[in-house]
Design a protein around this motif. Structure first.
Motif, PDB file in Angstrom:
ATOM      1  N   UNK A 178       0.750  -9.735 -11.120  1.00 57.49           N
ATOM      2  CA  UNK A 178       1.307 -11.256 -11.177  1.00 57.49           C
ATOM      3  C   UNK A 178       1.129 -11.956 -12.619  1.00 57.49           C
ATOM      4  N   UNK A 179       2.191 -12.887 -13.798  1.00 55.27           N
ATOM      5  CA  UNK A 179       1.790 -12.903 -14.632  1.00 55.27           C
ATOM      6  C   UNK A 179       1.910 -14.623 -14.522  1.00 55.27           C
TER       7      UNK A 179
ATOM      8  N   UNK B  10     -11.192 -13.829  -4.239  1.00 50.53           N
ATOM      9  CA  UNK B  10     -10.704 -12.918  -2.611  1.00 50.53           C
ATOM     10  C   UNK B  10      -9.538 -13.533  -1.991  1.00 50.53           C
ATOM     11  N   UNK B  11      -9.130 -14.729  -1.749  1.00 52.49           N
ATOM     12  CA  UNK B  11      -7.684 -15.285  -1.010  1.00 52.49           C
ATOM     13  C   UNK B  11      -7.075 -14.253  -1.993  1.00 52.49           C
ATOM     14  N   UNK B  12      -6.485 -14.742  -3.155  1.00 49.59           N
ATOM     15  CA  UNK B  12      -5.960 -13.920  -3.019  1.00 49.59           C
ATOM     16  C   UNK B  12      -5.712 -12.295  -3.927  1.00 49.59           C
ATOM     17  N   UNK B  13      -5.284 -11.651  -3.298  1.00 45.16           N
ATOM     18  CA  UNK B  13      -5.311 -10.401  -3.500  1.00 45.16           C
ATOM     19  C   UNK B  13      -4.232  -9.544  -4.668  1.00 45.16           C
ATOM     20  N   UNK B  14      -4.518  -9.944  -5.062  1.00 47.56           N
ATOM     21  CA  UNK B  14      -3.798  -9.324  -6.255  1.00 47.56           C
ATOM     22  C   UNK B  14      -4.014  -9.827  -8.059  1.00 47.56           C
ATOM     23  N   UNK B  15      -3.854  -9.062  -8.747  1.00 52.43           N
ATOM     24  CA  UNK B  15      -4.594  -9.435  -9.955  1.00 52.43           C
ATOM     25  C   UNK B  15      -3.711 -10.245 -11.059  1.00 52.43           C
ATOM     26  N   UNK B  16      -4.504 -11.107 -11.624  1.00 55.89           N
ATOM     27  CA  UNK B  16      -3.168 -11.647 -13.198  1.00 55.89           C
ATOM     28  C   UNK B  16      -3.364 -10.749 -13.945  1.00 55.89           C
TER      29      UNK B  16
END
Ligand code: GRF
Length: 203
Positions: A6-7, A27-33
């Protein structure tokens, strides 16, 4: 392997952005900014991105002769990162049709009121002036109408008799910092299902 990218778009202080960075880190959000995009070269959010090693793109509104050109520049920056999700975290501009359409169902905003009450600027002040006993925040999908898209997460805050705009805003902000990571996490867990105006949360 993370579930996606995500951006974040932010125009100022970036405390929501920071809360999101922290929840990616733990690690709560499993996505990369993958990028912070800002329209404000002085935004404190830039410092936060740099501290976290997140690339920054400054797309300054003033650098363009009209809104169309600004939005095309923004679109091409976003396209370069090709995010699964665009997160508006205190981004203070209304986005035009092209961008909203390009990220339909994939763009979220946070607003410091329990929508549909108190859309627009100074939502906390509006709640105080109206005299509501409960205020709060809303994360919603972005649609063409301002602060009017399907609601993903809401959190409530009691309004105290001695609240002023600052104290109420501070307590709402604490809830924002929980609500936004929760909505982003649900998105990447593929648990959000938009059904007309409602966003169902799959088990
Ligand atoms: C927050 O109150 C958010 O709800 C509103 O703008 C403010 C941004 O704060 N959209 P910050 O930049 O995340 O600290």
């Amino acid at each position: 392997m993370k579930k996606g990218t995500f951006v974040v778009l932010a125009s100022g202080r970036g405390s929501n952005f920071q809360a999101i960075i922290d929840r990616v880190r733990d690690g709560y959000i499993d996505a990369a900014c993958t990028c912070l995009v800002t329209d404000n070269p002085d935004a404190y959010a830039i410092q936060r991105a740099e501290d976290a090693g997140i690339p920054v793109e400054i797309v300054s509104y003033k650098a363009f002769s009209d809104k169309d050109k600004y939005e095309n520049a923004l679109l091409s920056v976003l396209a370069r990162y090709n995010p699964d999700l665009v997160v508006l975290a205190g981004y203070m501009r209304l986005l035009g049709k092209k961008i909203v359409d390009s990220y339909n169902g994939r763009m979220m905003n946070i607003h410091p009121s329990l929508l549909p009450a108190f859309q627009g600027l100074h939502a906390q002040r509006q709640a105080l002036m109206y005299g509501t006993k409960i205020a709060g925040c809303t994360v919603h999908f972005v649609t063409h109408d301002m602060d009017a898209g399907p609601v993903i997460v809401q959190r409530a805050v009691r309004v105290l008799d001695d609240d002023d705009e600052e104290s109420l805003s501070e307590r709402i902000l604490i809830e924002e910092h929980h609500a936004f990571p929760e909505a982003i996490r649900l998105f990447f867990e593929r648990k959000l299902q938009v059904d007309g105006r409602r966003v169902l949360i799959l088990p």
